[in-house]
Design a protein around this motif. Structure first.
Motif, PDB file in Angstrom:
ATOM      1  N   THR A 101       0.804   4.100  -3.005  1.00 15.13           N
ATOM      2  CA  THR A 101       0.394   5.487  -2.757  1.00 15.13           C
ATOM      3  C   THR A 101       1.555   6.459  -2.923  1.00 15.13           C
ATOM      4  O   THR A 101       1.348   7.611  -3.314  1.00 15.13           O
ATOM      5  CB  THR A 101      -0.235   5.620  -1.358  1.00 15.13           C
ATOM      6  OG1 THR A 101       0.646   5.078  -0.360  1.00 15.13           O
ATOM      7  CG2 THR A 101      -1.566   4.875  -1.293  1.00 15.13           C
ATOM      8  N   PRO A 106      -7.196   6.453  -3.149  1.00 15.86           N
ATOM      9  CA  PRO A 106      -7.132   7.891  -2.837  1.00 15.86           C
ATOM     10  C   PRO A 106      -6.789   8.665  -4.113  1.00 15.86           C
ATOM     11  O   PRO A 106      -5.799   8.362  -4.782  1.00 15.86           O
ATOM     12  CB  PRO A 106      -5.994   7.980  -1.815  1.00 15.86           C
ATOM     13  CG  PRO A 106      -5.771   6.581  -1.334  1.00 15.86           C
ATOM     14  CD  PRO A 106      -6.135   5.694  -2.478  1.00 15.86           C
ATOM     15  N   TYR A 107      -7.586   9.676  -4.442  1.00 17.95           N
ATOM     16  CA  TYR A 107      -7.460  10.308  -5.761  1.00 17.95           C
ATOM     17  C   TYR A 107      -7.575  11.823  -5.636  1.00 17.95           C
ATOM     18  O   TYR A 107      -8.431  12.341  -4.919  1.00 17.95           O
ATOM     19  CB  TYR A 107      -8.562   9.771  -6.674  1.00 17.95           C
ATOM     20  CG  TYR A 107      -8.546  10.314  -8.077  1.00 17.95           C
ATOM     21  CD1 TYR A 107      -7.481  10.070  -8.927  1.00 17.95           C
ATOM     22  CD2 TYR A 107      -9.603  11.087  -8.551  1.00 17.95           C
ATOM     23  CE1 TYR A 107      -7.464  10.571 -10.225  1.00 17.95           C
ATOM     24  CE2 TYR A 107      -9.604  11.589  -9.846  1.00 17.95           C
ATOM     25  CZ  TYR A 107      -8.524  11.327 -10.667  1.00 17.95           C
ATOM     26  OH  TYR A 107      -8.506  11.822 -11.950  1.00 17.95           O
ATOM     27  N   TRP A 131       0.830  -1.204   0.000  1.00 21.33           N
ATOM     28  CA  TRP A 131       0.000   0.000   0.000  1.00 21.33           C
ATOM     29  C   TRP A 131       0.867   1.258   0.000  1.00 21.33           C
ATOM     30  O   TRP A 131       0.623   2.202  -0.760  1.00 21.33           O
ATOM     31  CB  TRP A 131      -0.932  -0.008   1.218  1.00 21.33           C
ATOM     32  CG  TRP A 131      -1.659   1.285   1.456  1.00 21.33           C
ATOM     33  CD1 TRP A 131      -1.202   2.364   2.167  1.00 21.33           C
ATOM     34  CD2 TRP A 131      -2.937   1.659   0.951  1.00 21.33           C
ATOM     35  NE1 TRP A 131      -2.132   3.373   2.158  1.00 21.33           N
ATOM     36  CE2 TRP A 131      -3.208   2.976   1.421  1.00 21.33           C
ATOM     37  CE3 TRP A 131      -3.889   1.013   0.176  1.00 21.33           C
ATOM     38  CZ2 TRP A 131      -4.396   3.642   1.127  1.00 21.33           C
ATOM     39  CZ3 TRP A 131      -5.080   1.676  -0.115  1.00 21.33           C
ATOM     40  CH2 TRP A 131      -5.311   2.975   0.350  1.00 21.33           C
ATOM     41  N   ASP A 132       1.895   1.263   0.844  1.00 22.81           N
ATOM     42  CA  ASP A 132       2.772   2.430   0.921  1.00 22.81           C
ATOM     43  C   ASP A 132       3.456   2.697  -0.417  1.00 22.81           C
ATOM     44  O   ASP A 132       3.568   3.848  -0.855  1.00 22.81           O
ATOM     45  CB  ASP A 132       3.824   2.224   2.012  1.00 22.81           C
ATOM     46  CG  ASP A 132       3.242   2.243   3.419  1.00 22.81           C
ATOM     47  OD1 ASP A 132       2.100   2.719   3.581  1.00 22.81           O
ATOM     48  OD2 ASP A 132       3.927   1.757   4.347  1.00 22.81           O
ATOM     49  N   THR A 178      -6.574   9.675   6.940  1.00 23.29           N
ATOM     50  CA  THR A 178      -7.226  10.041   5.678  1.00 23.29           C
ATOM     51  C   THR A 178      -8.735   9.954   5.813  1.00 23.29           C
ATOM     52  O   THR A 178      -9.298   8.854   5.822  1.00 23.29           O
ATOM     53  CB  THR A 178      -6.755   9.123   4.537  1.00 23.29           C
ATOM     54  OG1 THR A 178      -5.324   9.068   4.524  1.00 23.29           O
ATOM     55  CG2 THR A 178      -7.273   9.628   3.203  1.00 23.29           C
ATOM     56  N   CYS A 228      -3.958  -0.405  -7.018  1.00 24.04           N
ATOM     57  CA  CYS A 228      -4.592  -0.079  -5.733  1.00 24.04           C
ATOM     58  C   CYS A 228      -6.031  -0.599  -5.695  1.00 24.04           C
ATOM     59  O   CYS A 228      -6.467  -1.187  -4.704  1.00 24.04           O
ATOM     60  CB  CYS A 228      -4.560   1.434  -5.535  1.00 24.04           C
ATOM     61  SG  CYS A 228      -4.828   1.974  -3.831  1.00 24.04           S
ATOM     62  N   TYR A 258      -0.991   2.832 -11.366  1.00 22.95           N
ATOM     63  CA  TYR A 258      -0.963   2.771  -9.905  1.00 22.95           C
ATOM     64  C   TYR A 258      -2.378   2.638  -9.347  1.00 22.95           C
ATOM     65  O   TYR A 258      -2.618   1.871  -8.400  1.00 22.95           O
ATOM     66  CB  TYR A 258      -0.308   4.032  -9.336  1.00 22.95           C
ATOM     67  CG  TYR A 258       1.190   4.084  -9.407  1.00 22.95           C
ATOM     68  CD1 TYR A 258       1.994   3.192  -8.700  1.00 22.95           C
ATOM     69  CD2 TYR A 258       1.835   5.060 -10.170  1.00 22.95           C
ATOM     70  CE1 TYR A 258       3.378   3.265  -8.752  1.00 22.95           C
ATOM     71  CE2 TYR A 258       3.225   5.136 -10.235  1.00 22.95           C
ATOM     72  CZ  TYR A 258       3.996   4.234  -9.525  1.00 22.95           C
ATOM     73  OH  TYR A 258       5.365   4.300  -9.581  1.00 22.95           O
ATOM     74  N   PRO A 262      -2.890   4.938   7.510  1.00 24.22           N
ATOM     75  CA  PRO A 262      -3.612   5.733   6.518  1.00 24.22           C
ATOM     76  C   PRO A 262      -5.089   5.915   6.854  1.00 24.22           C
ATOM     77  O   PRO A 262      -5.662   6.974   6.566  1.00 24.22           O
ATOM     78  CB  PRO A 262      -3.432   4.915   5.230  1.00 24.22           C
ATOM     79  CG  PRO A 262      -2.141   4.208   5.422  1.00 24.22           C
ATOM     80  CD  PRO A 262      -2.091   3.870   6.885  1.00 24.22           C
TER      81      PRO A 262
END
Length: 543
Positions: free
Chosen positions: A111, A153-154, A107-108, A534, A145, A141, A530
């Motif tokens: 992102t 996340p966008y 995940w890291d 977030t 994800c 990417y 996150p």
């Protein structure tokens, strides 16, 4: 270039050269301020977006998630080795949670790549090729994800504001955004053959993959997926454009050449992630490193300076259930012998490791005090010796294996990717990581035709099979089950299996040491950090 009201930090720890396409990553000193970014060379902004993709596709990250959670791979604990806090066992048994190291680190990496993409898009000239490439890479990417975590996340691709919280895209919203962004830059993407730059054919390949899996992404936990005619027709149309474009051709001579160090611009590869054989350590991102190759550490090869090195890993292996689906005696993708286990001579330059599935007793070259037995004519003597593992058991790789392995030998190893002989346990490699190959487009099109109920799927399957084994290797039928199996034969150890298993409804099946059938495991947990930081990001069901 578009100006951004807030500087998003670019911290580049290493240089990474893309010599063949004139991209070279440079360290940008953020202390110099926004003017440096505004006036930066477009390729300097684009390079980190490409570079970070190696982290996502590293041997322990997206590879581990796609392979060791599926029925094609296992990383067992061997004696005191490879328990690693149980992370690989969790992937295999489908008991992973938010604190699993590799679900968190993947995940890291994803992102981070998205952040580099947004940063580049903010400062690149809209309409330029570099801007289009940044949007294309962002889209990829986003796909990784979405596929792995179900949430994206966008920040958009226009008027990006890093001072506000990102939008969280899921399901159809994520799919539609990826497709729309790719369509918006298609005309500005490069055409022609360049496997390490994001081209129009790469964009079309990604769009086809998204449409093929759209039914999964929009109804993740369904008992059966609704593959619509419109989505399947989009897959057919997009794959046909690339196939008929003539830029890429199927490999007909040596299947394993697509995974060799000189595979850049290989005729079949549409887009790959570039690796470079350098003296710089790249933190395990190499495809020929450790678990991705899964070799026995007892295998011996000779470096260019004539010294003996132990290479590969005593870790990852495939599963008997997966091997049982193969026609191992006739499929050239199963095994290729480069080193004959019999007495003779061979040119040193011709000595290569065997490829494919390494089953049974393994052999190496007898050496004298770490030096090959060189002859005056430049050949070396082949005097086969049985190889040993580091636990002093013979390297006799058996099909039967378990998560708590009997010894370091058990489990059939996978040697699909070539090894570069730079040194013991090195991360460096020149093997680029194929993401889209022409064979994938043929098999995606075959699957879409079958789900649509229209079109000649058999010809597409046989186009791949004949390329691999000649006309005698053609099959007489093509059902969805046969296409699923063919994808296993063609793309093993290439980051496909988990996604394919979910789409074909086999991810909840039982295989060696795995009995869990929880549909919540189809997507991985979001890391706790996150979620806390977030707004809008929520933990996936079941975690």
């Amino acid at each position: 270039m578009k100006k951004q009201s807030i500087i998003f930090s670019i911290i580049l720890a290493v240089f990474f050269g893309f010599q063949s396409c004139d991209i070279e990553e440079k360290i940008i000193d953020e202390s110099l301020g926004e003017d440096l970014l505004i006036n930066a060379d477009p390729l300097d902004l684009l390079a980190p977006v490409y570079n970070n993709m190696r982290m996502v596709y590293g041997h322990r990250w997206f590879f581990a998630l796609q392979t060791f959670s599926a029925d094609e791979g296992m990383l067992p604990t061997r004696g005191t080795d490879w328990f690693d806090g149980g992370v690989f066992q969790e992937l295999h048994k489908h008991t992973y949670g938010p604190e699993n190291r590799y679900t968190t680190e993947t995940w890291d990496h994803i992102t981070t790549g998205m952040a580099f993409s947004f940063q580049a898009i903010s400062y690149l000239e809209e309409g330029s090729q570099e801007y289009a490439e940044a949007v294309g890479l962002l889209s990829h990417y986003m796909w990784v994800c979405l596929d792995a975590y179900g949430q994206v996340p966008y920040r958009g691709i226009s008027d990006i504001n890093f001072s506000t919280d990102p939008q969280i895209l899921t399901g159809a919203d994520a799919v539609n955004t990826i497709i729309a962004n790719l369509e918006s830059v298609m005309a500005s993407l490069p055409t022609g053959k360049n496997t390490v730059r994001f081209t129009q054919d790469a964009a079309k390949s990604l769009m086809a993959r998204v449409y093929l899996n759209k039914a999964v992404y929009t109804d993740r936990y369904a008992g059966s997926f609704n593959f619509t005619d419109a989505d399947m027709q989009n897959v057919i149309d997009l794959t046909t454009e690339v196939i008929n474009g003539g830029t890429h051709t199927l490999e007909t001579d040596d299947y394993f050449s697509m995974f060799d160090p000189d595979n850049e611009n290989h005729s079949e590869i549409i887009w790959s992630i570039k690796n470079e054989l350098t003296s710089i350590r790249i933190s395990g991102r190499s495809v020929s490193r450790n678990t991705t190759n899964g070799l026995s550490r007892g295998l011996i090869y000779f470096a260019n300076d004539g010294t003996t090195n132990l290479t590969g890993s005593d870790a990852g292996c495939t599963l008997p259930e997966f091997l049982d689906t193969w026609d191992s005696a006739n499929d050239p993708r199963y095994y290729k012998e480069n080193y004959a286990s019999e007495t003779g001579t061979i040119l040193f330059s011709d000595y290569k490791m065997n490829r494919g599935f390494l089953e049974g007793q393994q052999y190496g070259i007898k050496n004298d005090a770490g030096t090959p037995l060189f002859n005056g004519d430049g050949t070396i003597d082949i005097v086969p010796v049985k190889l040993w593992n580091k636990d002093e058991t013979l390297a006799n790789h058996t099909r039967e294996v378990s998560l708590i392995a009997e010894n370091q030998s058990v489990g059939v190893r996978v040697s699909k990717w070539s090894i570069d002989d730079i040194g013991t346990n090195r991360d460096d490699t020149g093997v680029d990581i194929p993401v889209f190959r022409l064979a994938d487009l043929y098999l995606m099109r075959a699957e879409a035709k079958l789900r649509l109920g229209s079109g000649d799927a058999l010809s597409d399957v046989n186009a791949v099979r004949i390329a691999r084994g000649g006309s005698g290797f053609a099959t007489g039928s093509a059902t969805l089950t046969e296409v699923y199996n063919e994808r296993g034969f063609e793309f093993y150890w290439e980051y496909h299996r988990r996604t394919d298993q979910i789409r074909f409804g086999t991810y909840e099946d039982i295989w060696t040491d795995k009995t869990d059938a929880d549909t919540n495991m189809r997507i991985f947990p979001i890391p706790s950090g996150p979620i806390a930081e977030t707004p809008g990001l929520e933990q996936n069901l079941g975690y």
